[in-house]
Design an enzyme around this catalytic site. Structure first.
Site, short mmCIF file in Angstrom:
data_model
loop_
_atom_site.label_atom_id
_atom_site.label_comp_id
_atom_site.label_asym_id
_atom_site.label_seq_id
_atom_site.Cartn_x
_atom_site.Cartn_y
_atom_site.Cartn_z
N HIS A 1 -12.98 -3.25 3.41
CA HIS A 1 -11.53 -3.47 3.55
C HIS A 1 -10.99 -2.92 4.87
O HIS A 1 -10.46 -3.68 5.68
CB HIS A 1 -10.77 -2.87 2.36
N HIS B 1 -7.58 -2.81 9.75
CA HIS B 1 -8.85 -3.47 9.44
C HIS B 1 -9.68 -3.64 10.72
O HIS B 1 -9.91 -4.77 11.16
CB HIS B 1 -8.58 -4.86 8.85
N GLU C 1 0.83 -1.22 0.00
CA GLU C 1 0.00 0.00 0.00
C GLU C 1 0.86 1.27 0.00
O GLU C 1 0.36 2.35 0.34
CB GLU C 1 -0.95 0.01 1.20
N HIS D 1 -2.92 2.43 8.31
CA HIS D 1 -4.02 1.66 7.72
C HIS D 1 -4.22 0.40 8.55
O HIS D 1 -3.26 -0.24 8.97
CB HIS D 1 -3.66 1.30 6.27
N GLU E 1 -18.54 12.64 21.42
CA GLU E 1 -17.21 13.20 21.10
C GLU E 1 -16.84 13.05 19.62
O GLU E 1 -15.85 13.64 19.18
CB GLU E 1 -16.15 12.50 21.95
P1 13P Z 1 0.81 -5.42 3.14
O1 13P Z 1 1.17 -6.72 3.83
O2 13P Z 1 1.39 -5.35 1.76
O3 13P Z 1 1.16 -4.22 4.00
O4 13P Z 1 -0.76 -5.41 2.93
C1 13P Z 1 -1.63 -5.48 4.01
C2 13P Z 1 -2.91 -4.79 3.77
O5 13P Z 1 -3.62 -4.46 4.70
C3 13P Z 1 -3.32 -4.50 2.36
O6 13P Z 1 -4.34 -3.56 2.33
ZN ZN Z 2 -5.54 -3.57 4.19
#
Ligand code: 13P
Ligand code: ZN
Length: 271
Positions: A210, A141, A116, A139, A169
């Site tokens: 995602h 999940h 990413e 980033h 908040e």
């Molecule tokens: P990477 O292992 O390449 O960082 O990917 C993980 C991920 O969350 C892809 O969106």
């Molecule tokens: Zn991801």
């Protein structure tokens, strides 16, 4: 030369990835972090003339030429960063062509930066224009944020309103709202460019089905933004099947925002 394993920026990456793993936001290799470093600080730990190898990035980051980042590795598990930072992290500098990363430390097993990287570096570029202090792009999940994207209208206005309405908040923490992308193929320059475009307006961008991106001047800001969205998404989903008796009204949202003096998205309220 000081010991790189004691560097505060390495320690911060270790602590943050471990924390996020324990929260369940980064299963397997899920998630990635990039952290722009101060050249002078890095030079206390590394010889900046010693490039271990060069790695093409696949896009041009000309506005970041010469900038140094510590970045999680692709395919690497957040779970393992703390016990082996030199394999799971890397320190890269954007070379003078804007398209090559010069590896200064890490990715010890021959690995490379997150897939990413386009979303990270393109987002850094845009955020630095708005906030010259921005250092972090993160980033992950997180469960409830992801679940919300299965069941909710995915417009910025609708998602932001829901997150604001269930937790007082929220509007104070992210008064500009939350950016939203439709489902897209991850790890591409296209999703990178789309994320960076949203980062012109928002510090948070949800990727449908995602995950989420957050950014900020330090780990606390980026993490705190994501943490607050995740908490609000959780509050919403815990009660969304129950009769909705109490919600924060638009008048109350306005009153809170004005009390805290934040510049909120007025067009996201029906007033
Ligand atoms: P990477 O292992 O390449 O960082 O990917 C993980 C991920 O969350 C892809 O969106
Ligand atoms: Zn991801």
């Amino acid at each position: 030369m000081k010991d790189i394993f004691t560097a505060p920026f390495v320690k911060e990456m270790e602590a943050t990835t471990a924390n996020m793993y324990h929260l369940g936001w980064d299963e397997r290799n899920g998630g990635n972090i990039s952290y722009m470093l101060d050249e002078k600080e890095v030079s206390e730990y590394l010889d900046l003339d010693n490039v271990i190898r060069t790695i093409p990035t696949g896009f041009n980051a000309k506005e970041l030429i010469g900038k140094i980042f510590i970045v999680t590795g692709t395919g690497k598990y957040f779970k393992n960063v703390e016990s082996d930072p030199e394999t799971n992290l890397g320190i890269i500098r954007i070379a003078s062509d804007g398209e090559t990363a010069e590896l200064l430390w890490g990715y010890k097993d021959g690995g490379k930066f997150t897939s990413e990287l386009p979303a990270h570096l393109m987002s850094h570029t845009e955020r630095l224009k708005i906030d010259p202090e921005n250092r972090i792009v993160m980033h992950c999940h997180p469960d409830y944020t992801l679940a919300l994207t299965q069941a909710h209208e995915m417009t910025e206005r609708a998602i932001t309103r829901t997150l604001w309405q269930v937790m007082t908040e929220s509007i104070v923490v992210f008064p500009e709202g939350v950016g939203v992308l439709p489902w897209m193929i991850c790890g591409t320059n296209d999703i990178g460019a789309a994320t960076a475009e949203k980062m012109k307006q928002y510090r948070l961008v949800i990727w449908t089905l995602h995950g989420i991106y957050g950014c900020g001047k330090d780990m606390d800001e980026a993490f705190g933004l994501i943490e607050t969205v995740e908490k609000a998404a959780k509050m919403y989903l815990l009660a969304s099947h129950l009769p909705q008796i109490n919600r924060i009204t638009d008048e109350q949202l306005r009153a809170v925002a004005e009390r805290f003096g934040v510049n909120y998205r007025k067009d996201f309220l029906d007033i």
